[in-house]
Design an enzyme around this catalytic site. Structure first.
Site, PDB file in Angstrom:
ATOM      1  N   GLU A 168      -3.627   0.349  13.544  1.00 52.62           N
ATOM      2  CA  GLU A 168      -5.025   0.050  13.874  1.00 52.62           C
ATOM      3  C   GLU A 168      -5.269  -1.449  13.961  1.00 52.62           C
ATOM      4  O   GLU A 168      -4.649  -2.223  13.235  1.00 52.62           O
ATOM      5  CB  GLU A 168      -5.924   0.585  12.752  1.00 52.62           C
ATOM      6  CG  GLU A 168      -5.809   2.069  12.574  1.00 52.62           C
ATOM      7  CD  GLU A 168      -6.674   2.585  11.433  1.00 52.62           C
ATOM      8  OE1 GLU A 168      -6.602   3.778  11.164  1.00 52.62           O
ATOM      9  OE2 GLU A 168      -7.397   1.791  10.823  1.00 52.62           O
ATOM     10  N   CYS A 173      -8.821  -8.279  13.161  1.00 53.23           N
ATOM     11  CA  CYS A 173      -8.134  -7.835  11.945  1.00 53.23           C
ATOM     12  C   CYS A 173      -6.926  -7.025  12.396  1.00 53.23           C
ATOM     13  O   CYS A 173      -7.080  -6.013  13.075  1.00 53.23           O
ATOM     14  CB  CYS A 173      -9.111  -6.987  11.134  1.00 53.23           C
ATOM     15  SG  CYS A 173      -8.366  -6.195   9.714  1.00 53.23           S
ATOM     16  N   CYS A 226       1.953   1.682   4.698  1.00 55.27           N
ATOM     17  CA  CYS A 226       2.195   0.645   3.686  1.00 55.27           C
ATOM     18  C   CYS A 226       2.903   1.277   2.505  1.00 55.27           C
ATOM     19  O   CYS A 226       2.618   2.411   2.140  1.00 55.27           O
ATOM     20  CB  CYS A 226       0.881   0.017   3.226  1.00 55.27           C
ATOM     21  SG  CYS A 226       1.112  -1.375   2.081  1.00 55.27           S
ATOM     22  N   CYS A 262      -1.639   1.416  -3.042  1.00 53.54           N
ATOM     23  CA  CYS A 262      -2.917   1.174  -3.713  1.00 53.54           C
ATOM     24  C   CYS A 262      -3.764   2.446  -3.586  1.00 53.54           C
ATOM     25  O   CYS A 262      -3.898   2.994  -2.491  1.00 53.54           O
ATOM     26  CB  CYS A 262      -3.637  -0.021  -3.097  1.00 53.54           C
ATOM     27  SG  CYS A 262      -2.594  -1.499  -3.076  1.00 53.54           S
ATOM     28  N   CYS A 285      -6.819   2.904  -1.028  1.00 49.62           N
ATOM     29  CA  CYS A 285      -6.636   2.433   0.348  1.00 49.62           C
ATOM     30  C   CYS A 285      -6.109   3.566   1.227  1.00 49.62           C
ATOM     31  O   CYS A 285      -5.110   4.207   0.893  1.00 49.62           O
ATOM     32  CB  CYS A 285      -5.648   1.264   0.329  1.00 49.62           C
ATOM     33  SG  CYS A 285      -5.103   0.776   1.976  1.00 49.62           S
ATOM     34  N   CYS A 298      -9.520  -0.083   6.614  1.00 51.51           N
ATOM     35  CA  CYS A 298      -8.097  -0.006   6.898  1.00 51.51           C
ATOM     36  C   CYS A 298      -7.533   1.411   6.774  1.00 51.51           C
ATOM     37  O   CYS A 298      -7.644   2.056   5.749  1.00 51.51           O
ATOM     38  CB  CYS A 298      -7.486  -0.954   5.882  1.00 51.51           C
ATOM     39  SG  CYS A 298      -5.781  -0.849   5.562  1.00 51.51           S
TER      40      CYS A 298
HETATM   41  N1  SAH Z   1      -1.969  -5.396   2.234  1.00 50.48           N
HETATM   42  C1  SAH Z   1      -2.839  -6.528   2.228  1.00 50.48           C
HETATM   43  C2  SAH Z   1      -3.687  -6.655   3.457  1.00 50.48           C
HETATM   44  C3  SAH Z   1      -4.262  -5.401   4.041  1.00 50.48           C
HETATM   45  S1  SAH Z   1      -5.533  -4.623   3.106  1.00 50.48           S
HETATM   46  C4  SAH Z   1      -3.699  -6.507   0.977  1.00 50.48           C
HETATM   47  O1  SAH Z   1      -3.742  -5.481   0.305  1.00 50.48           O
HETATM   48  O2  SAH Z   1      -4.295  -7.527   0.679  1.00 50.48           O
HETATM   49  C5  SAH Z   1      -6.900  -5.772   3.319  1.00 50.48           C
HETATM   50  C6  SAH Z   1      -7.925  -5.703   2.208  1.00 50.48           C
HETATM   51  O3  SAH Z   1      -8.622  -4.454   2.251  1.00 50.48           O
HETATM   52  C7  SAH Z   1      -7.330  -5.822   0.815  1.00 50.48           C
HETATM   53  O4  SAH Z   1      -8.096  -6.721   0.034  1.00 50.48           O
HETATM   54  C8  SAH Z   1      -7.462  -4.415   0.296  1.00 50.48           C
HETATM   55  O5  SAH Z   1      -7.462  -4.365  -1.103  1.00 50.48           O
HETATM   56  C9  SAH Z   1      -8.749  -3.994   0.923  1.00 50.48           C
HETATM   57  N2  SAH Z   1      -8.990  -2.554   0.958  1.00 50.48           N
HETATM   58  C10 SAH Z   1      -8.106  -1.562   1.170  1.00 50.48           C
HETATM   59  N3  SAH Z   1      -8.722  -0.362   1.117  1.00 50.48           N
HETATM   60  C11 SAH Z   1     -10.029  -0.605   0.862  1.00 50.48           C
HETATM   61  C12 SAH Z   1     -11.177   0.218   0.692  1.00 50.48           C
HETATM   62  N4  SAH Z   1     -11.082   1.546   0.767  1.00 50.48           N
HETATM   63  N5  SAH Z   1     -12.353  -0.384   0.454  1.00 50.48           N
HETATM   64  C13 SAH Z   1     -12.441  -1.739   0.373  1.00 50.48           C
HETATM   65  N6  SAH Z   1     -11.403  -2.570   0.532  1.00 50.48           N
HETATM   66  C14 SAH Z   1     -10.206  -2.004   0.768  1.00 50.48           C
HETATM   67 FE1  SF4 Z   2      -1.045  -1.728   1.365  1.00 52.95          FE
HETATM   68 FE2  SF4 Z   2      -3.550  -0.898   1.414  1.00 52.95          FE
HETATM   69 FE3  SF4 Z   2      -2.506  -1.873  -0.837  1.00 52.95          FE
HETATM   70 FE4  SF4 Z   2      -3.008  -3.544   1.223  1.00 52.95          FE
HETATM   71  S1  SF4 Z   2      -4.522  -2.367   0.042  1.00 52.95           S
HETATM   72  S2  SF4 Z   2      -1.155  -3.426  -0.054  1.00 52.95           S
HETATM   73  S3  SF4 Z   2      -2.566  -2.166   2.938  1.00 52.95           S
HETATM   74  S4  SF4 Z   2      -1.852   0.002   0.200  1.00 52.95           S
END
Ligand code: SAH
Ligand code: SF4
Length: 347
Positions: free
Chosen positions: A90, A104, A111, A115, A118, A333
């Site tokens: 995306e 973005c 990934c 997390c 996410c 994301c």
């Molecule tokens: N992997 C990297 C970059 C991609 S995610 C990282 O984790 O930083 C980009 C941002 O979106 C990160 O700060 C992540 O914690 C946040 N993010 C992911 N899922 C989210 C969600 N459901 N709500 C809010 N922020 C989210």
């Molecule tokens: Fe990966 Fe999502 Fe964690 Fe960023 S927030 S490191 S994209 S799992």
């Protein structure tokens, strides 16, 4: 078919020599691609018709296949691309009132970091993207913007994937963005979940690219429960690497804070975070959680975050609440892919 965006200038020149073209052709085509940013060979008006035909038969401008597209009420545009091997990624374009246009982009399909909140983390790891695949996501927006007289101004590596888990390709893509799209390093942000060794390596690159670190919790056990990577590099190790970046790059660092109601938006948590970041040259970006299928947390109410910010300020830590973009199109994301796959299963 040869994807011209995947070629270096030297490789393009070599291809045109093979076609029997004069030496100046490579520069002409390069300008059409990256300065004027046209979307077809036919639009390259100073090329001979025979060359346009030869290019059309053997080459493409880009290799990403648009699988879905959504436009939000706030102007945010989200795209889902299918890669040559069927992987889905995306990218999102966010227009701002001050004329900034921020793309973005994704650095991986899926990934591996897991997390829990996410959508991308929930789907697991697909594969690494090449530098060309990362670059082309921005190129595609730059091209569409150019067609309406606008310019892509900013890039954030905040789409799918962990850029520092695909370090070389991500850094190569940064260089392509700077060289080809003329986007200054200060207008590019890499966001990482906190891979400490790569933060140090990045600090040593001597680039003025901005760094954002996804912190989200100020306590090790709680952060590990949300971001499993914290078991590998805990908060102390992470902050040591962040301090190294700040001193080495002589730049402020951004911490991302996905605000989750009752989880990390309390005054106690603000005090913990304030103590943790006291003395670090930084800014905290607070963004209410985007709810996702496999995580039950709810977004914090922005109206309740004033106290949180005031406490941070008492510790000398500046913070801002960011507006969530594209919430009506699930622009968080990984969410468009989830929606498209769900539809496919239903249909
Ligand atoms: N992997 C990297 C970059 C991609 S995610 C990282 O984790 O930083 C980009 C941002 O979106 C990160 O700060 C992540 O914690 C946040 N993010 C992911 N899922 C989210 C969600 N459901 N709500 C809010 N922020 C989210
Ligand atoms: Fe990966 Fe999502 Fe964690 Fe960023 S927030 S490191 S994209 S799992």
């Amino acid at each position: 078919m040869i994807n011209l965006y995947a070629l270096s200038y030297a490789e393009l020149a070599e291809l045109l020599t093979e076609y029997g073209e004069p030496g100046f052709r490579a520069q002409q085509i390069w300008d059409w691609m990256y300065s004027r940013r046209v979307g077809s060979f036919g639009a390259m008006r100073n090329l001979p018709r025979s060359l346009v035909e030869q290019l059309s038969a053997n080459a493409t401008l880009g290799a990403l296949d648009l699988a879905a597209r959504q436009i939000s009420r706030d102007g945010t545009e989200k795209r889902l691309y299918r890669l040559h091997d069927g992987q889905l990624i995306e990218s999102v374009l966010m227009p701002y009132a001050d004329d900034r246009q921020t793309a973005c982009i994704s650095s991986q399909a899926g990934c591996a970091m897991g997390c829990v909140f996410c959508a991308t983390g929930q789907m697991g790891f697909g594969r690494q993207l090449s530098a060309a695949e990362i670059f082309e996501q921005a190129m595609a927006f730059a091209r569409d913007l150019a067609a309406r007289g606008e310019r892509l101004s900013n890039i954030v590596f905040m789409g799918m994937g962990e850029p520092f888990h695909n370090y070389d390709a991500s850094l190569q893509a940064v260089r392509l963005l700077m060289q080809r799209l003329n986007i200054g390093a200060r207008h590019i942000t890499i966001s990482t979940v906190g891979l400490a060794p790569q933060i140090r390596r990045f600090a040593d690159e001597g680039l003025q690219v901005k760094l954002a670190v996804s912190l989200h919790k100020a306590d090790d056990a709680e952060r590990s429960a949300l971001l499993p990577v914290n078991r590998r590099w805990n908060i102390d190790e992470l902050l040591d690497a962040c301090r190294y970046y700040v001193s080495r790059a002589n730049r402020r660092i951004t911490f991302e804070w996905a605000a989750i109601a009752g989880e990390n938006d309390t005054e106690d948590e603000a005090r913990r975070l304030g103590r943790l970041l006291h003395g670090v040259r930084c800014h905290v970006n607070i963004i209410p959680l985007n709810p996702t299928a496999d995580y039950e947390g709810k977004p914090a109410d922005s109206a309740n975050l004033h106290g949180f910010i005031a406490i941070l300020r008492q510790h000398g830590v500046p913070a801002t609440v960011r507006v969530r973009r594209g919430i009506d199109i699930d622009a968080g994301c990984g969410q468009l892919k989830t929606a498209v796959l769900a539809n496919q299963q239903v249909g």
